[in-house]
Design an enzyme around this catalytic site. Structure first.
Site, mmCIF file in Angstrom:
data_model
loop_
_atom_site.group_PDB
_atom_site.id
_atom_site.type_symbol
_atom_site.label_atom_id
_atom_site.label_comp_id
_atom_site.label_asym_id
_atom_site.label_seq_id
_atom_site.Cartn_x
_atom_site.Cartn_y
_atom_site.Cartn_z
ATOM 1 N N LYS A 92 132.610 30.631 127.976
ATOM 2 C CA LYS A 92 131.582 29.788 127.359
ATOM 3 C C LYS A 92 131.960 29.596 125.905
ATOM 4 O O LYS A 92 132.618 30.466 125.305
ATOM 5 C CB LYS A 92 130.213 30.467 127.445
ATOM 6 C CG LYS A 92 129.052 29.498 127.372
ATOM 7 C CD LYS A 92 128.743 28.857 128.704
ATOM 8 C CE LYS A 92 127.706 27.761 128.558
ATOM 9 N NZ LYS A 92 127.242 27.296 129.878
ATOM 10 N N ASP A 114 127.088 21.554 128.144
ATOM 11 C CA ASP A 114 125.922 22.455 128.254
ATOM 12 C C ASP A 114 124.881 21.841 127.314
ATOM 13 O O ASP A 114 124.953 20.634 127.028
ATOM 14 C CB ASP A 114 126.319 23.895 127.850
ATOM 15 C CG ASP A 114 125.216 24.908 128.171
ATOM 16 O OD1 ASP A 114 125.043 25.236 129.352
ATOM 17 O OD2 ASP A 114 124.506 25.358 127.251
HETATM 18 P P1 NDP Z 1 120.464 19.297 127.546
HETATM 19 O O1 NDP Z 1 120.920 19.423 126.157
HETATM 20 O O2 NDP Z 1 120.794 18.082 128.313
HETATM 21 O O3 NDP Z 1 118.887 19.502 127.626
HETATM 22 C C1 NDP Z 1 118.288 20.673 127.157
HETATM 23 C C2 NDP Z 1 116.786 20.516 127.284
HETATM 24 O O4 NDP Z 1 116.181 21.780 126.983
HETATM 25 C C3 NDP Z 1 116.214 19.512 126.305
HETATM 26 O O5 NDP Z 1 115.043 18.961 126.843
HETATM 27 C C4 NDP Z 1 115.901 20.400 125.107
HETATM 28 O O6 NDP Z 1 114.896 19.886 124.256
HETATM 29 C C5 NDP Z 1 115.396 21.650 125.801
HETATM 30 N N1 NDP Z 1 115.600 22.806 124.936
HETATM 31 C C6 NDP Z 1 116.758 23.204 124.364
HETATM 32 N N2 NDP Z 1 116.550 24.292 123.618
HETATM 33 C C7 NDP Z 1 115.240 24.574 123.718
HETATM 34 C C8 NDP Z 1 114.415 25.585 123.174
HETATM 35 N N3 NDP Z 1 114.899 26.525 122.357
HETATM 36 N N4 NDP Z 1 113.093 25.579 123.522
HETATM 37 C C9 NDP Z 1 112.595 24.630 124.345
HETATM 38 N N5 NDP Z 1 113.319 23.638 124.878
HETATM 39 C C10 NDP Z 1 114.630 23.632 124.565
HETATM 40 O O7 NDP Z 1 121.024 20.611 128.297
HETATM 41 P P2 NDP Z 1 121.188 20.863 129.846
HETATM 42 O O8 NDP Z 1 120.117 20.180 130.603
HETATM 43 O O9 NDP Z 1 122.610 20.612 130.185
HETATM 44 O O10 NDP Z 1 120.989 22.452 129.924
HETATM 45 C C11 NDP Z 1 119.712 23.047 130.161
HETATM 46 C C12 NDP Z 1 119.893 24.463 130.661
HETATM 47 O O11 NDP Z 1 120.649 24.433 131.893
HETATM 48 C C13 NDP Z 1 120.667 25.406 129.746
HETATM 49 O O12 NDP Z 1 120.161 26.717 129.900
HETATM 50 C C14 NDP Z 1 122.083 25.348 130.297
HETATM 51 O O13 NDP Z 1 122.833 26.493 129.962
HETATM 52 C C15 NDP Z 1 121.784 25.292 131.791
HETATM 53 N N6 NDP Z 1 122.858 24.773 132.625
HETATM 54 C C16 NDP Z 1 123.376 23.527 132.419
HETATM 55 C C17 NDP Z 1 124.367 23.056 133.249
HETATM 56 C C18 NDP Z 1 124.878 21.661 133.136
HETATM 57 O O14 NDP Z 1 125.621 21.257 134.045
HETATM 58 N N7 NDP Z 1 124.538 20.900 132.123
HETATM 59 C C19 NDP Z 1 124.947 23.906 134.313
HETATM 60 C C20 NDP Z 1 124.268 25.158 134.503
HETATM 61 C C21 NDP Z 1 123.279 25.576 133.658
HETATM 62 P P3 NDP Z 1 115.303 19.160 122.865
HETATM 63 O O15 NDP Z 1 115.800 17.809 123.279
HETATM 64 O O16 NDP Z 1 114.042 19.155 122.095
HETATM 65 O O17 NDP Z 1 116.378 20.015 122.242
#
Ligand code: NDP
Length: 449
Positions: free
Chosen positions: A124, A164
């Site tokens: 990561k 991510d």
């Molecule tokens: P994105 O950046 O596309 O979206 C993240 C989302 O989570 C946004 O809505 C963001 O809100 C919100 N968010 C981020 N940080 C916080 C916080 N501290 N408190 C509340 N909301 C928060 O990321 P992904 O959708 O790709 O990733 C989301 C999760 O899924 C993560 O844990 C990631 O590790 C996991 N994941 C992702 C994969 C992928 O293929 N993308 C694969 C496996 C796991 P805002 O816009 O306000 O920041």
């Protein structure tokens, strides 16, 4: 191996890494018995070699913003373990990024990648750079500066990064472009690339869709039909949006979405148009979720809140970030009748919340298993790149569904207590034991490295 002693030692040697300690504790307490049943593992001191990453790169990233100011951020890559394949794992750009968070994510990634049945080790990386509010050109310059430092340490058969939080197709495109220029080669060194230059169809959808497929497998063990069920989702990024899309395709209702500013609630379910609007706000205009109210004032927006205590739902799919669902949230969900939780995010439930779910014996899938569809499809992208072929969307989707069914079967196999007449499956234990055993066998066979 005594898990409590190993964890205490880890905390002493590496203080100030709470997320990392949390992730290690969750795994070690569930694999302790099977580890101790294999004396060869202890002889090879596998545990210590697993809880300390193979190597970590830490570097300064200097770039110039649109106003001409020189800015600096920290950059990291944690190469955790490559016993079963090249290092593989996403890159996160978020102001909260630090080594504790990246070490926990890389550690989890090693076991998750093992579960996918594909040949991928765990890694990561990321930076405390936040893309929010930055122009396209600023993001491009940052990505190029980040890769200027990292490119020597990655490669199609060495270490394959992906997206991510804060890293989507745009950022992967900029990073891959700069990698290609430095390395002078066009190989599958990144996944999540654009479709026109080696990306796989269904990769953007894969984490969210995969989580839904995993959920269907879990529900089938209890003969429950997902149609008409109310599903609370957190987040509104890549994972949350495609989870919402698949959930509605399956005939269930999405009753919440959120971002880091607040939660949007629709007790009777968002319409397809509302979900498309949310998707457009986040993916196309990079706006805030609260902007949906301008178009749909009938929705409820709760500033600074997470969804869990404000919705009644049958199923919860946390898909935002780590530790976003605590013990009180879990108790509120259970009191409201939630009978299944499947994690799109990595480690979204706190240890106390997990304890509540397991004690209530609901269907509970940890992210390591439930969100593995993303990296699994990255593995499929690597396979297509090395063959210089592109598979159809249907073919990739079918493979994704099969992989999720396989991961589910592994969790059931290792998570079912043979002495428990109810047949309850502890998916946390199942995922950890299944993921660990493959890595442990490979490390044992390869000697002390
Ligand atoms: P994105 O950046 O596309 O979206 C993240 C989302 O989570 C946004 O809505 C963001 O809100 C919100 N968010 C981020 N940080 C916080 C916080 N501290 N408190 C509340 N909301 C928060 O990321 P992904 O959708 O790709 O990733 C989301 C999760 O899924 C993560 O844990 C990631 O590790 C996991 N994941 C992702 C994969 C992928 O293929 N993308 C694969 C496996 C796991 P805002 O816009 O306000 O920041």
């Amino acid at each position: 191996m005594k898990a409590t002693e190993v964890i205490a030692d880890l905390q002493r040697r590496f203080p100030n890494e709470p997320e990392y300690h949390q992730a290690v504790e969750e795994v070690l307490t569930t694999i302790e018995d099977i580890y101790n049943a294999h004396p060869q593992f202890e002889r090879m001191n596998l545990i210590e070699r697993l809880i300390i990453p193979d190597r970590i790169f830490t570097f300064r990233v200097s770039w110039v913003d649109d106003a001409g100011h020189v800015r600096t951020n920290m950059g990291y890559r944690v190469q955790h373990n490559n016993a079963i394949g090249p290092y593989k794992g996403g890159i996160r750009f978020h102001s909260s990024v630090n080594l504790s968070i990246l070490k926990f994510l890389a550690f989890e990634q090693t076991f998750k990648n093992s579960l996918t049945t594909l040949a991928m080790g765990g890694a990561k990386g990321g930076s405390d750079f936040s893309p929010r509010g930055k122009s396209d050109m600023e993001i491009m310059r940052f990505c190029q500066a980040f890769i200027t430092e990292l490119w020597r340490h990655i490669g199609a058969d060495t270490d394959v990064p992906a997206g991510d939080i804060g890293v989507g197709a745009r950022e992967v495109g900029y990073m891959y472009g700069w990698y290609k220029k430095q390395a002078r080669e066009f190989t599958g060194t990144f996944t999540g690339k654009g479709i026109d230059f080696g990306g796989s169809l269904i990769r953007p959808e894969a984490t969210g869709y995969g989580n839904c497929y995993f959920m269907l497998n879990m529900l089938a063990t209890r003969g429950i039909d997902i149609k008409g069920k109310r599903v609370a989702i957190s987040g509104s990024g890549n994972v949350a949006n495609y989870t919402a899309r698949k959930i509605t395709q399956l005939g269930a209702k999405v009753v919440s979405m959120s971002d880091s500013s607040g939660a949007l609630i629709a007790p009777d379910g968002f319409t397809d148009e509302q979900l498309q609007h949310i998707f457009d706000i986040k993916e196309l205009y990079r706006g805030r979720l609260s902007e949906a109210l301008e178009e749909y004032p009938e929705l409820t927006y709760l500033l600074g809140e997470r969804p869990w205590r404000h919705v009644q739902c049958d199923i919860a799919m946390p898909s935002a970030t780590q530790n976003e669902l605590d013990g009180d949230d879990a108790r509120a969900l259970l009191a409201g009748g939630t009978f299944a939780v499947s994690e799109g995010a990595n480690m979204p439930s706190t240890p106390e919340a997990i304890h509540e779910f397991l004690a209530a014996r609901i269907l509970y899938a940890p992210g390591k298993a439930a969100n593995a569809g993303g990296v699994a499809t990255s593995g499929l992208e690597m396979a297509q790149n090395s063959q210089k072929l592109s598979w159809t969307a249907d073919e990739v989707d079918a493979r994704l569904a099969n992989i999720m069914a396989d991961i589910h079967a592994q969790c059931v196999r290792f998570g079912k207590d043979p002495d428990d007449e109810t047949g309850y499956v502890n998916y946390v234990k199942g995922a950890n034991v299944a993921g660990f055993m493959k890595v442990a066998r490979a490390m044992t066979a390869q000697g002390i490295l």
